[in-house]
Scaffold this active site. Sequence first.
Site, short mmCIF file in Angstrom:
data_model
loop_
_atom_site.label_atom_id
_atom_site.label_comp_id
_atom_site.label_asym_id
_atom_site.label_seq_id
_atom_site.Cartn_x
_atom_site.Cartn_y
_atom_site.Cartn_z
N GLU A 158 19.85 3.55 82.33
CA GLU A 158 19.75 4.11 81.28
C GLU A 158 20.72 5.47 80.84
O GLU A 158 21.04 6.29 81.80
CB GLU A 158 18.25 4.65 80.78
N ALA A 294 11.86 10.45 86.10
CA ALA A 294 11.41 8.95 86.37
C ALA A 294 12.15 8.06 85.36
O ALA A 294 12.72 8.49 84.04
CB ALA A 294 9.85 8.73 86.26
N GLU A 328 5.62 6.35 82.27
CA GLU A 328 6.41 5.35 82.51
C GLU A 328 5.70 3.99 82.40
O GLU A 328 5.97 3.05 81.94
CB GLU A 328 7.01 5.28 84.04
#
Length: 889
Positions: A158, A294, A328
């Site tokens: 990302e 994360a 997450e």
Amino acid sequence: MTSPDTPAETPATTPAGSTGAGAAAKASQPPNLTRAEAAERAAAVDVDSYQVTLDLTDGNGAPGQQTFDTTTVVRFKAKPGSSTVIDFVGASITSATLNGTPLDVSGWTNNTGLGLPDLAAENELEVVAVGLYTNTGEGLHRFVDPEDDEVYLYSQFETADAKRMFTCFDQPDLKATFAFTVTAPGHWEVVTGGAEQDVTDNGDGSKRHVFAVTQPMSSYVTALVAGPYHAVRDQHDGIDLGLFCRRSLAEHLDAERLFTETKQGFDFYQNAFGVRYPFGKYDQLFVPEFNAGAMENAGAVTFREEYVFRSKVTRYLYERRNETILHELAHMWFGDLVTMRWWDDLWLNESFASWASVVAQVANSEYSSGWTTFANVEKSWAYIQDQLPSTHPIAADMVDLQAVEVNFDGITYAKGASVLKQLTAYVGYEEFLAGLRAYFGAHAFGNATLRDLLDALEQTSGRDLGAWSEAWLTTTGLNTLSADFDTDADGRFTRFAVRQSGAQPGAGELRPHRLAVGIYGTDPDSGKLVRRKRVELDVTGESTDVPELAGEHRGELILVNDDDLTYCKLQLDPQSLQTAVERIGDIAESLPRTLVWSAVWEMTRDAEMRASDFIALALRGLPAETEIGVVQRVLSQISQALRSYADPQWAADQGYPQVVDGLIELARASEPGGDVQLATVGVLAGLKLTDAQLDVIAGWRDGSAPLDGLTVDTDMRWTLLAPLVAHGRAGQAEIDEARAADPTASGERRATGLTALLPGGKQQMWDRLMHDDTMANALQDAAIGSFSHPAQDAELAALADPYFAEIADVWDRRSSEVAQKVANGLFPRWAVSQQVVDAAQRFEAADHPAALIRLVSEGRASMQRALAARAADAGTADADSSGAGSSAS
């Protein structure tokens, strides 16, 4: 993805070894894809599948050093005769074949991608290429463990770095299935988003791992983690679970607790969302040198390995780790199952996961006071970000990837989550969940927009959300809410209204708020301040009457945003403020107490309360505070108030000595070995200390005069060494001795951080941070995190001018991830002066990239705020100066 929420005792990450990967990273900058280009490509291409084959060996069964072989077969549909571009960033493309015909690859570059001409209706493209490992936490990151020289790899994609590992159409709305085949050294674990199906011994010390085809997903949530990881496996409700960490951390992996918390999350989300977990197995991997907290890779979530606690930490850090785990896991539905079409809706991904994680904590974990922590941590972050000159609407205009990369901020995460909490109150919790179930059902394995979610919520709630969305998502700044009332001689309300000021900074918009008003008074039995009356209502416009409070006694404390349902600044009336100053520790419940802590801190930042008065209030109130997360945040605020907001002369002569003595006493008086003691000692290490106070720290560290209950373990020894180094009581010899006693990756980064603290060594470390492009992200983080210490402000002052002279070149040379950390972390906040403000404004007026100007403007605004607060604390502020710097951090 979660932003870094690193334990204070374990800053930064770890070194990547001498792989030369930094130079490779410099040579492989990705293109800055625009929203318009992505839309054009999405209109032309419909991707079916990827088959990715990777060889992570040197050809002889050992780990590769700087490069890896990567072959991609992608099948996709297109308009016959059209053309497009596919992405790859790496060392080279060896060959490419489109529909059986070789392509000329000589025109490929990292910035332009590979052109695909004369497409057919159905296409098959094979690209054989050579990828580059990095040491910046982007693409496929390579780390060498200094304890055993073992190599560990992990991916981080990302926003758009999948192209660093395999050839792809690297944008979120071109979903496809993925099948990975990986050749790796024989003793390695290999993990991807798909379940492992077959492993073959190649006979040369390597093995070939074949993985199942995944569900359709975006390229940025695919993953590869490989190395001699320690693995622990379990199962829950038919879902295979895995936990992974480096072998040298295996003894510290608290697998039972991590599995329990993960299972609690699955139980809550599958029930609340009405959709079974969609990606088969679920692995959680704690990896070295991770830049974020994360990352929500589908079925293979990566975490920064600092969440494997090797030394004693506070319960607050366990709570924050739990929030990250749940954040997450929530992304598996919101972000991975249903994905934004373009990064304009990044906030919705991150805000939803932040909101959902706290809901899950409160509903099904031991952290039932999660909303207190949310108000204390997330909202504080949002308030800071939303008052900067760079503030932006929650639904931001993400024109290109560079704009996206600087918007992983307090608005995208924390303000957005606060507004979702407000939306839940506005439409109703059950109606909100029903809307989510409809949304997941309609868009599973596809892409959606904010409008799609709002349509679903309108159907389940019956509320028209058009005006709500316009008011909350397309505007900037905070409304200030206050109580406007009259009382009779007995102190009973004859009139009560909630007054709303226009949002600032911004255009002064008024917003609809669903909120509660709470009236608090002293309980005669306990002597605590408890809620006696609560009224929940919709607030609209500048003033909203609350007739239900007529005749009620005003009590001692009025909270207009009781239960923290909405996002606002809370202005206390004079009597409530006096109660806060005198009795903040008497407020019985943690959430209203936290709201008061937040209100007085915002007043300090706005120069409406003297920093010295806030410090006095905090020192009085801390001993009675029961929430360790609040304790840690208030301790941090005391430190910031001393360094940035207090009159410097008062801080030097009285502030630091009084605060440090007070905190030493708090450490001694609090429960031996308890969280408050541990947190207090950590903050003391970052303050300016007298010789006598340094003697106390040295006695704690070497055991000659121990602190009862304090566990001086490996990390605590580093923590207590830091102030001794910063004040010149210890030097390089002591750092080397500590490194020899802790020959680990963590020890290496701690030693680097302390090297940055050596008096007289600032220039040398500055030069390395500014000019050494091969420095691993872990060591950079450690050095930046320790670089500025209040005992060294005189030496630091000389580095203000070099920052503005050198930062543009750093930005031009390095990747966005690395350059942002330098631009933020080394902005000369230590030199609070009008001269630095002026230098920043000159920099902002020059020709520099917009993202860099944004970061400099944020540093400049924080300094303007500090100058205003210092003037107020010294009593030299102008009568109207309380608003000065209101657009600062």
